[in-house]
Design a protein around this motif. Sequence first.
Motif, PDB file in Angstrom:
ATOM      1  N   SER A   1      -2.915   3.889  -5.085  1.00  8.82           N
ATOM      2  CA  SER A   1      -2.898   3.564  -3.661  1.00  8.82           C
ATOM      3  C   SER A   1      -2.008   2.370  -3.353  1.00  8.82           C
ATOM      4  CB  SER A   1      -4.321   3.269  -3.164  1.00  8.82           C
ATOM      5  OG  SER A   1      -5.167   4.366  -3.398  1.00  8.82           O
TER       6      SER A   1
ATOM      7  N   LEU B   1      -0.393   4.059   0.630  1.00 11.82           N
ATOM      8  CA  LEU B   1      -1.058   4.992   1.535  1.00 11.82           C
ATOM      9  C   LEU B   1      -0.894   4.633   3.006  1.00 11.82           C
ATOM     10  CD1 LEU B   1      -4.410   5.572  -0.399  1.00 11.82           C
ATOM     11  CD2 LEU B   1      -2.302   6.910  -0.466  1.00 11.82           C
TER      12      LEU B   1
ATOM     13  N   SER C   1       0.840  -1.203   0.000  1.00 12.95           N
ATOM     14  CA  SER C   1       0.000   0.000   0.000  1.00 12.95           C
ATOM     15  C   SER C   1       0.871   1.247   0.000  1.00 12.95           C
ATOM     16  CB  SER C   1      -0.913   0.018   1.227  1.00 12.95           C
ATOM     17  OG  SER C   1      -1.561   1.279   1.336  1.00 12.95           O
TER      18      SER C   1
END
Length: 515
Positions: A454, A152, A150
């Motif tokens: 993302s 994020l 990820s």
Amino acid sequence: MKKTIAAALGAALATAAPAAAQTVTVALNADIRSTNPGVNRDDNTDAVVLHMVEGLVGYKQDGTVAPLLAESVSQSPDGKTYTFRLRKGVKFHNGADLTAEDVLWSWNRYMDTKTDWRCRSDFDGRSGLKVEKVEAPDASTVTMTLDRPSALFLDSMARTDCGMTAILHKSSVKEDGSWDKPVGTGPFKFGEWRRGEFVILSRFDGYESPPGDKPDGLVGAKRTALSEVKFLVVPDASTVKAALVSGAVDVAQVLDTDVPELQKASNVEVGLFPSATKHTFLFQTRDPLLGNVRLRQAIAASIDMPQLVAAVSNGHGRPNNSAVAVTSAYYDDVQRKGYAYDPAKAQQLLKEAGYKGQPIKIIANKRVHVPSFSAAVIAQAMMQAVGINAEIEVLEWATQLDRYNKGNYQMMSFSYSARLDPALSYEQFSGPKDKQPRKVWDDAATEALIEKASAISDLAERQKVFDELHRRQMDATPLIIFANGQEAWAHTKRVQGADPWEGKPRAWGARVVAN
């Protein structure tokens, strides 16, 4: 309440002289909601609490994430495991050393449903990402393993509304596990909270500053010269202005309209500070009229963005049609390409759309720190100039927000709070309307691009995705982003170095230069 605030201001005035050399007073437009990071919070709460607590990582000035309590952060080859090496010499406000066990304790508390941490769903799989395992292989190392790579993850850890996922000492809670007060690692420690009046923080003399020669967002140098900071609740903007001029308040956000008068005050300096807030016009793309992309494009072509932004910001703003903030590291030449003011093109697009003069209602509110109403008035005039029958409906903010959440509008003048990572910024307004009626841009290909951004961490690859998203947004025009936030802050000349960041005061950089 007014008597209480007046009494607090009076007390501040009465005690200003002897305390002047050591105390700085910062005005808040409302009281904080708690001292519990990421729990029962709002922007004022975050601003105060983040002076007392810190996370493993934090935001830099350009919206990227950097180590804070961590000395370094590394990723495994598969991108799923993060290894945080803690900085040496960091202590809590009670004198205890920061260890990996404190990180584990804090994490487990956040993930406990009883804590009611607002960001738990961002890490437990309900919003996609799941932290599967957190371990402390030694006293200075923490590993966190995700169910998927990820881009994020660190950004979510750094978010201010998450309280920066602050690492707390377990003495922050009472024996029964309920919240007591923050015992953190920040440059200031908790002093007193008199509800509705003020919060007092005192300097933490055992603070170990992160490296750097100056503040950088919420990381960088935090070597404070102040012995005490008082956050004083002053809801009325006129009172804030008077308090700055009198010296009862040292630092405050002020109205744009008060800037000219404050600039004339001999003891006050005023500055303008950008934020990643997005000021926009939203379109309901399921509306019988505004479902037509030609009509949405016609509205975009009818609006003179530089004139609009200049008018709503007293000449200080800068147009930006991108979801990527002008302060972002991802703001490049592609993102700078915006809508062109072209009344003739607007009229041609109206003809192609088959527009017959049906009314289009713009919902707006009159909150003082956002340009919702003023922008709606100017856009209405520009739209009418090309033949669009634009009307304005003014609502109380709570009612407008309810209409927004239900998707119950044609067009809306609306401001989004800041999201520093562009993927999160696009996600704010993109998604399936059937599941989330507040979403503006319902497009599967767009969602796939956001999901890609993302997941990948490579900066160049992410830039390509954000550039493609911007081109698609300009074509589809599900909304018109016209500017980022530009906030006016003022401080008395006895205080220097108190520049805010993203709408939040940063007292750790301040120093008193004169009494």
